[in-house]
Design a protein around this motif. Structure first.
Motif, short mmCIF file in Angstrom:
data_model
loop_
_atom_site.label_atom_id
_atom_site.label_comp_id
_atom_site.label_asym_id
_atom_site.label_seq_id
_atom_site.Cartn_x
_atom_site.Cartn_y
_atom_site.Cartn_z
N ASN A 1 0.82 -1.22 0.00
CA ASN A 1 0.00 0.00 0.00
C ASN A 1 0.86 1.27 0.00
O ASN A 1 0.37 2.35 0.30
N LYS A 2 2.15 1.14 -0.36
CA LYS A 2 3.06 2.28 -0.40
C LYS A 2 3.46 2.60 -1.84
O LYS A 2 3.59 1.69 -2.66
N THR A 3 3.68 3.88 -2.12
CA THR A 3 4.08 4.33 -3.45
C THR A 3 5.38 5.12 -3.33
O THR A 3 5.53 5.94 -2.43
N TYR A 4 6.31 4.86 -4.27
CA TYR A 4 7.61 5.52 -4.26
C TYR A 4 7.93 6.07 -5.64
O TYR A 4 7.71 5.39 -6.64
N GLU A 5 8.48 7.28 -5.68
CA GLU A 5 9.02 7.82 -6.92
C GLU A 5 10.47 7.37 -7.01
O GLU A 5 11.22 7.48 -6.04
N VAL A 6 10.87 6.83 -8.17
CA VAL A 6 12.23 6.33 -8.35
C VAL A 6 12.84 6.92 -9.61
O VAL A 6 12.13 7.27 -10.55
N ASN A 7 14.17 7.02 -9.62
CA ASN A 7 14.91 7.60 -10.74
C ASN A 7 16.07 6.70 -11.13
O ASN A 7 16.43 5.78 -10.38
N ALA A 8 16.69 7.00 -12.26
CA ALA A 8 17.86 6.24 -12.72
C ALA A 8 18.87 6.16 -11.59
O ALA A 8 19.14 7.14 -10.91
N GLY A 9 19.41 4.95 -11.37
CA GLY A 9 20.38 4.72 -10.31
C GLY A 9 19.78 4.23 -9.01
O GLY A 9 20.49 3.75 -8.13
N ASP A 10 18.46 4.33 -8.86
CA ASP A 10 17.79 3.85 -7.65
C ASP A 10 17.61 2.34 -7.69
O ASP A 10 17.47 1.74 -8.76
N THR A 11 17.61 1.72 -6.53
CA THR A 11 17.39 0.29 -6.39
C THR A 11 16.19 0.09 -5.47
O THR A 11 16.08 0.76 -4.45
N VAL A 12 15.31 -0.83 -5.83
CA VAL A 12 14.08 -1.09 -5.08
C VAL A 12 14.05 -2.56 -4.68
O VAL A 12 14.35 -3.44 -5.49
N PHE A 13 13.69 -2.83 -3.43
CA PHE A 13 13.52 -4.20 -2.95
C PHE A 13 12.03 -4.51 -2.86
O PHE A 13 11.27 -3.76 -2.26
N ILE A 14 11.62 -5.64 -3.45
CA ILE A 14 10.25 -6.11 -3.37
C ILE A 14 10.24 -7.36 -2.47
O ILE A 14 10.84 -8.38 -2.85
N PRO A 15 9.62 -7.33 -1.30
CA PRO A 15 9.57 -8.52 -0.45
C PRO A 15 8.76 -9.64 -1.12
O PRO A 15 7.87 -9.37 -1.94
N ALA A 16 9.05 -10.86 -0.77
CA ALA A 16 8.33 -12.01 -1.33
C ALA A 16 6.83 -11.91 -1.03
O ALA A 16 6.43 -11.41 0.02
N ASN A 17 6.04 -12.36 -1.98
CA ASN A 17 4.58 -12.44 -1.84
C ASN A 17 3.93 -11.10 -1.49
O ASN A 17 2.97 -11.06 -0.74
N THR A 18 4.48 -10.02 -2.05
CA THR A 18 3.93 -8.68 -1.84
C THR A 18 3.41 -8.16 -3.17
O THR A 18 4.14 -8.16 -4.17
N TRP A 19 2.16 -7.70 -3.18
CA TRP A 19 1.59 -7.13 -4.39
C TRP A 19 2.38 -5.89 -4.76
O TRP A 19 2.69 -5.06 -3.91
N HIS A 20 2.73 -5.75 -6.06
CA HIS A 20 3.51 -4.61 -6.50
C HIS A 20 3.32 -4.37 -8.00
O HIS A 20 2.79 -5.21 -8.71
N GLY A 21 3.78 -3.21 -8.44
CA GLY A 21 3.71 -2.86 -9.86
C GLY A 21 4.53 -1.62 -10.14
O GLY A 21 4.84 -0.85 -9.23
N THR A 22 4.90 -1.44 -11.41
CA THR A 22 5.70 -0.30 -11.83
C THR A 22 4.92 0.49 -12.88
O THR A 22 4.32 -0.09 -13.77
N HIS A 23 5.00 1.81 -12.78
CA HIS A 23 4.39 2.67 -13.78
C HIS A 23 5.40 3.73 -14.19
O HIS A 23 6.10 4.29 -13.34
N ASN A 24 5.51 3.97 -15.49
CA ASN A 24 6.38 5.03 -16.00
C ASN A 24 5.49 6.16 -16.48
O ASN A 24 4.91 6.09 -17.55
N PRO A 25 5.35 7.23 -15.67
CA PRO A 25 4.46 8.33 -16.04
C PRO A 25 5.00 9.17 -17.18
O PRO A 25 4.26 9.92 -17.81
#
Length: 143
Positions: free
Chosen positions: A118-142
């Motif tokens: 239920n959290k949203t993060y803005e990310v940029n080139a060079g950023d690294t994101v960890f997705i925990p196992a069995n967690t709903w997630h998705g990526t959007h490029n605005p």
């Protein structure tokens, strides 16, 4: 095809479960055979970009591409973690909001919005994101 298990009687439900478990056992046997190749390197020339996500879901948008890089079906002796590359063009999403095992996303270029649980993060080139196992997630490029 998604089945409506609530409409199955007890015998039908258990029979179907048995068939699925048996099929999963055969699948795991094949993955173990492929893991025995014990690969350690995936060369850039071997990356096969397609419009089907690593999870098997059809990706939204014709220009969104993904390529599996490190996975048991490619001959790597791996069980809990897989690596793939996604190209998410401006204005598109990586596909359906989904879940799988642990994942790490590294942004090579551009920017995006990661939704993790239920959290949203803005990310940029060079950023690294960890997705925990069995967690709903998705990526959007605005973009």
């Amino acid at each position: 095809m998604k089945r409506d298990y609530s409409k199955m009687d007890t015998l039908e439900l258990m029979s179907y479960r048995y068939q699925l478990v048996k099929e999963c056992a055969h699948l795991e046997e094949e993955l173990n055979v492929r893991r025995q190749q014990d690969r350690h390197v995936m060369h850039k020339s071997e990356l096969n970009f397609s419009a089907v996500h690593a999870s098997g879901i059809q990706i939204k948008g014709p220009t969104h591409l993904t390529a599996r890089a490190i996975a048991p079906e490619l001959g790597f002796n791996i069980h809990n973690f897989q690596a793939f590359f996604d190209k998410v063009p401006p204005g598109s999403s990586e596909g359906a909001y989904h879940m799988h095992g642990e994942a790490i996303k590294y942004y090579v270029s551009g920017k995006g919005i990661e939704t993790i649980g239920n959290k949203t993060y803005e990310v940029n080139a060079g950023d690294t994101v960890f997705i925990p196992a069995n967690t709903w997630h998705g990526t959007h490029n605005p973009g």
